[in-house]
Write a protein that holds these residues in place. Structure first.
Motif, PDB file in Angstrom:
ATOM      1  N   PHE A  39      -5.529   4.223  -1.313  1.00  0.00           N
ATOM      2  CA  PHE A  39      -4.937   3.955  -1.980  1.00  0.00           C
ATOM      3  C   PHE A  39      -6.046   2.444  -2.856  1.00  0.00           C
ATOM      4  O   PHE A  39      -7.270   2.410  -2.226  1.00  0.00           O
ATOM      5  N   THR A  40      -5.618   2.702  -4.251  1.00  0.00           N
ATOM      6  CA  THR A  40      -6.716   1.512  -4.750  1.00  0.00           C
ATOM      7  C   THR A  40      -5.688   1.039  -6.702  1.00  0.00           C
ATOM      8  O   THR A  40      -4.829   1.599  -6.059  1.00  0.00           O
ATOM      9  N   ARG A  41      -5.975  -0.524  -6.330  1.00  0.00           N
ATOM     10  CA  ARG A  41      -5.160  -1.026  -7.292  1.00  0.00           C
ATOM     11  C   ARG A  41      -5.449   0.283  -8.793  1.00  0.00           C
ATOM     12  O   ARG A  41      -6.317   0.303  -8.718  1.00  0.00           O
TER      13      ARG A  41
ATOM     14  N   LEU B 148       0.677  -1.001  -0.469  1.00  0.00           N
ATOM     15  CA  LEU B 148       0.032  -0.347   0.250  1.00  0.00           C
ATOM     16  C   LEU B 148       0.663   0.912  -0.047  1.00  0.00           C
ATOM     17  O   LEU B 148       1.423   2.035   1.049  1.00  0.00           O
TER      18      LEU B 148
ATOM     19  N   HIS C 135       1.798  -0.875  -9.058  1.00  0.00           N
ATOM     20  CA  HIS C 135       0.352  -1.880  -8.439  1.00  0.00           C
ATOM     21  C   HIS C 135      -0.401  -0.522  -8.364  1.00  0.00           C
ATOM     22  O   HIS C 135      -1.156  -0.785  -8.101  1.00  0.00           O
ATOM     23  N   TYR C 136       0.184  -0.225  -7.172  1.00  0.00           N
ATOM     24  CA  TYR C 136      -1.165   1.052  -6.230  1.00  0.00           C
ATOM     25  C   TYR C 136      -1.090   2.024  -6.664  1.00  0.00           C
ATOM     26  O   TYR C 136       0.527   3.083  -6.501  1.00  0.00           O
TER      27      TYR C 136
END
Length: 102
Positions: free
Chosen positions: A96-98, A9, A14-15
């Motif tokens: 956070f988000t992917r 995170l 990726h995030y």
């Protein structure tokens, strides 16, 4: 939260870290357009389960995605969002988000 998720995170390949309410709205819309599914999963660094956030007229629908929460959802008007846990996470840099595959 598992160590693997906790380490992941952060803003990287990726995030993506979410900084503002307008950015949150954009990311939800982006996901809905690309995937065809309602809402988008977000992760709060201090929580052990993701939340699905969907846009609703004048606000957001927030669902905890934990095993024991079932399908409970909470509607939160846009004007109150910054006073809620999600707003605190936004201000603190913990939301956070992917990234979408692209």
């Amino acid at each position: 939260m598992s160590e693997e998720i906790s380490i992941a995170l952060r803003s990287d390949q990726h995030y993506v870290q979410v900084h503002a309410l307008s950015e949150l709205e954009y990311l939800v819309k982006e996901s809905e357009i690309v995937t065809g599914c309602q809402g988008r999963l977000f992760h709060i660094r201090s929580q052990d389960r993701p939340v699905r956030i969907s846009l609703e007229f004048g606000g957001f629908v927030i669902r905890n995605m934990g095993r024991d929460t079932g399908s409970r959802a909470m509607y939160l008007p846009r004007r109150l969002m910054m006073d809620a846990l999600i707003g605190h996470a936004l201000r603190s840099g913990m939301l956070f988000t992917r990234r979408l595959a692209g």
